[in-house]
Design a protein around this motif. Sequence first.
Motif, PDB file in Angstrom:
ATOM      1  N   ALA A  24     -15.544 -12.440  -8.258  1.00 41.67           N
ATOM      2  CA  ALA A  24     -16.364 -12.569  -9.293  1.00 41.67           C
ATOM      3  C   ALA A  24     -16.836 -14.060  -9.880  1.00 41.67           C
ATOM      4  O   ALA A  24     -15.802 -14.993  -9.820  1.00 41.67           O
ATOM      5  CB  ALA A  24     -16.012 -11.982 -11.354  1.00 41.67           C
ATOM      6  N   ASN A  25     -18.076 -14.770 -10.935  1.00 41.97           N
ATOM      7  CA  ASN A  25     -17.421 -15.946 -11.037  1.00 41.97           C
ATOM      8  C   ASN A  25     -16.801 -17.092 -12.018  1.00 41.97           C
ATOM      9  O   ASN A  25     -16.468 -16.263 -12.610  1.00 41.97           O
ATOM     10  CB  ASN A  25     -18.952 -17.294 -11.142  1.00 41.97           C
ATOM     11  CG  ASN A  25     -19.790 -16.841  -9.563  1.00 41.97           C
ATOM     12  OD1 ASN A  25     -18.874 -17.025  -8.894  1.00 41.97           O
ATOM     13  ND2 ASN A  25     -20.412 -16.879 -10.201  1.00 41.97           N
TER      14      ASN A  25
ATOM     15  N   TYR B 140     -15.777 -19.144 -15.859  1.00 41.22           N
ATOM     16  CA  TYR B 140     -16.337 -19.187 -16.443  1.00 41.22           C
ATOM     17  C   TYR B 140     -15.330 -18.966 -17.963  1.00 41.22           C
ATOM     18  O   TYR B 140     -14.307 -18.870 -18.066  1.00 41.22           O
ATOM     19  CB  TYR B 140     -17.874 -17.841 -17.298  1.00 41.22           C
ATOM     20  CG  TYR B 140     -17.322 -16.307 -17.481  1.00 41.22           C
ATOM     21  CD1 TYR B 140     -16.723 -15.229 -18.815  1.00 41.22           C
ATOM     22  CD2 TYR B 140     -17.366 -15.761 -16.572  1.00 41.22           C
ATOM     23  CE1 TYR B 140     -15.936 -14.585 -18.500  1.00 41.22           C
ATOM     24  CE2 TYR B 140     -16.748 -14.000 -16.202  1.00 41.22           C
ATOM     25  CZ  TYR B 140     -16.120 -14.174 -17.469  1.00 41.22           C
ATOM     26  OH  TYR B 140     -15.881 -12.964 -17.391  1.00 41.22           O
TER      27      TYR B 140
ATOM     28  N   ARG C 124     -24.706 -10.140 -14.843  1.00 39.07           N
ATOM     29  CA  ARG C 124     -24.216 -10.979 -13.809  1.00 39.07           C
ATOM     30  C   ARG C 124     -25.561 -11.110 -12.675  1.00 39.07           C
ATOM     31  O   ARG C 124     -25.363 -12.495 -11.849  1.00 39.07           O
ATOM     32  CB  ARG C 124     -23.756  -9.517 -12.933  1.00 39.07           C
ATOM     33  CG  ARG C 124     -23.393  -9.592 -11.744  1.00 39.07           C
ATOM     34  CD  ARG C 124     -22.165  -9.190 -11.641  1.00 39.07           C
ATOM     35  NE  ARG C 124     -21.033  -8.076 -12.013  1.00 39.07           N
ATOM     36  CZ  ARG C 124     -20.025  -8.599 -11.970  1.00 39.07           C
ATOM     37  NH1 ARG C 124     -19.862  -9.187 -11.330  1.00 39.07           N
ATOM     38  NH2 ARG C 124     -19.068  -8.104 -13.214  1.00 39.07           N
TER      39      ARG C 124
ATOM     40  N   ARG D 200     -28.293 -19.082 -11.032  1.00 33.36           N
ATOM     41  CA  ARG D 200     -28.058 -20.071 -10.813  1.00 33.36           C
ATOM     42  C   ARG D 200     -28.780 -21.417 -11.010  1.00 33.36           C
ATOM     43  O   ARG D 200     -29.850 -21.595 -10.327  1.00 33.36           O
ATOM     44  CB  ARG D 200     -26.038 -19.700  -9.852  1.00 33.36           C
ATOM     45  CG  ARG D 200     -25.542 -18.844 -10.197  1.00 33.36           C
ATOM     46  CD  ARG D 200     -24.566 -19.438  -8.853  1.00 33.36           C
ATOM     47  NE  ARG D 200     -24.279 -17.635  -8.775  1.00 33.36           N
ATOM     48  CZ  ARG D 200     -22.872 -17.579  -8.187  1.00 33.36           C
ATOM     49  NH1 ARG D 200     -23.170 -18.663  -6.905  1.00 33.36           N
ATOM     50  NH2 ARG D 200     -22.653 -16.424  -7.463  1.00 33.36           N
TER      51      ARG D 200
ATOM     52  N   ALA E  57     -17.260 -20.899  -9.236  1.00 35.11           N
ATOM     53  CA  ALA E  57     -17.197 -20.004  -8.095  1.00 35.11           C
ATOM     54  C   ALA E  57     -15.933 -19.109  -8.218  1.00 35.11           C
ATOM     55  O   ALA E  57     -15.240 -19.715  -8.719  1.00 35.11           O
ATOM     56  CB  ALA E  57     -17.680 -21.497  -6.488  1.00 35.11           C
ATOM     57  N   GLY E  58     -16.591 -18.035  -8.107  1.00 42.07           N
ATOM     58  CA  GLY E  58     -15.383 -17.480  -7.909  1.00 42.07           C
ATOM     59  C   GLY E  58     -13.980 -17.291  -6.756  1.00 42.07           C
ATOM     60  O   GLY E  58     -14.142 -17.946  -5.774  1.00 42.07           O
TER      61      GLY E  58
ATOM     62  N   GLY F 196     -20.646 -16.613 -14.058  1.00 48.41           N
ATOM     63  CA  GLY F 196     -21.004 -17.618 -13.834  1.00 48.41           C
ATOM     64  C   GLY F 196     -20.942 -18.775 -14.049  1.00 48.41           C
ATOM     65  O   GLY F 196     -21.365 -20.137 -12.814  1.00 48.41           O
ATOM     66  N   ARG F 197     -21.224 -19.497 -15.059  1.00 53.73           N
ATOM     67  CA  ARG F 197     -20.951 -21.363 -15.112  1.00 53.73           C
ATOM     68  C   ARG F 197     -20.078 -21.428 -15.939  1.00 53.73           C
ATOM     69  O   ARG F 197     -19.415 -20.619 -16.685  1.00 53.73           O
ATOM     70  CB  ARG F 197     -22.097 -20.574 -16.644  1.00 53.73           C
ATOM     71  CG  ARG F 197     -23.914 -20.565 -15.740  1.00 53.73           C
ATOM     72  CD  ARG F 197     -24.301 -21.437 -14.628  1.00 53.73           C
ATOM     73  NE  ARG F 197     -25.007 -22.964 -15.874  1.00 53.73           N
ATOM     74  CZ  ARG F 197     -25.954 -22.657 -16.470  1.00 53.73           C
ATOM     75  NH1 ARG F 197     -26.632 -21.568 -16.745  1.00 53.73           N
ATOM     76  NH2 ARG F 197     -26.273 -23.755 -17.268  1.00 53.73           N
TER      77      ARG F 197
END
Length: 236
Positions: free
Chosen positions: A110-111, A113, A123, A127, A143-144, A164-165
């Motif tokens: 997972a990314n 945030y 999800r 991006r 990045a995760g 993801g951000r």
Amino acid sequence: MFATKSIGRQVSRIPRWTQARFVSSLEGNPHIYVFPSEGSNKSHILSLLSSEPVNPDLAIGVTSQLPPTPDSLRENPKFLGILQEVFAKHAHEDPDAQSQAQVMVSTAGANLYTGGVLMPNQRNRRRTEAGDSSGGASGQGGAGGAGKGGWIHISDNRRPPEFGRIAWPEDIFGSLEVDGHGQFVGGDGKYQSSGMLRIAPGVNRTYRMVTRDGILGLTPFLREKLVQRLRELDNQ
């Protein structure tokens, strides 16, 4: 004569609490209190403490406009110093930060945030590039970790980033380092304030108290710790 004495006796029996002044809070943010600035009818002092007289050294700042705007608020650098002191001591204890650390090293990759707000329904959002002004993967996170560790950002809740951000640089208070097991490095994550961080390529900015998205928004845990510290200083 009798009437005058009677009135005098009645006044003396008025409970003290009935004479207390009501302290107003900022619209949309009940944890921030508004006080008139001494000697000015147009300026207001903003504080996380409701006690009077207000201590300007512990206040968030002074604004010439309500609600405050980036142009109207004059930030109190002493308050920012206290905030960073509290975060350096307690940010790793925040349940939201601990949740982020676990997500970072999850096997699902997972990314990262910030703000501790999970958004699984986002999800599949597309991006943007890492250099995007709203934040993307950067040298300090994005990045995760997928078991490799890295950094998580402690950010303002006024604008939670999309899944993801990472948050906008002006919303980031600082960062904590996480190892490959989801634990904070050194036990406390070695907190670094945003002024010491390279948030994204070519970007090194500190947190801003007010943006177009609003004013200071903390997690309940960090707000409580900050208010406790302010009260301690106010009683000294």
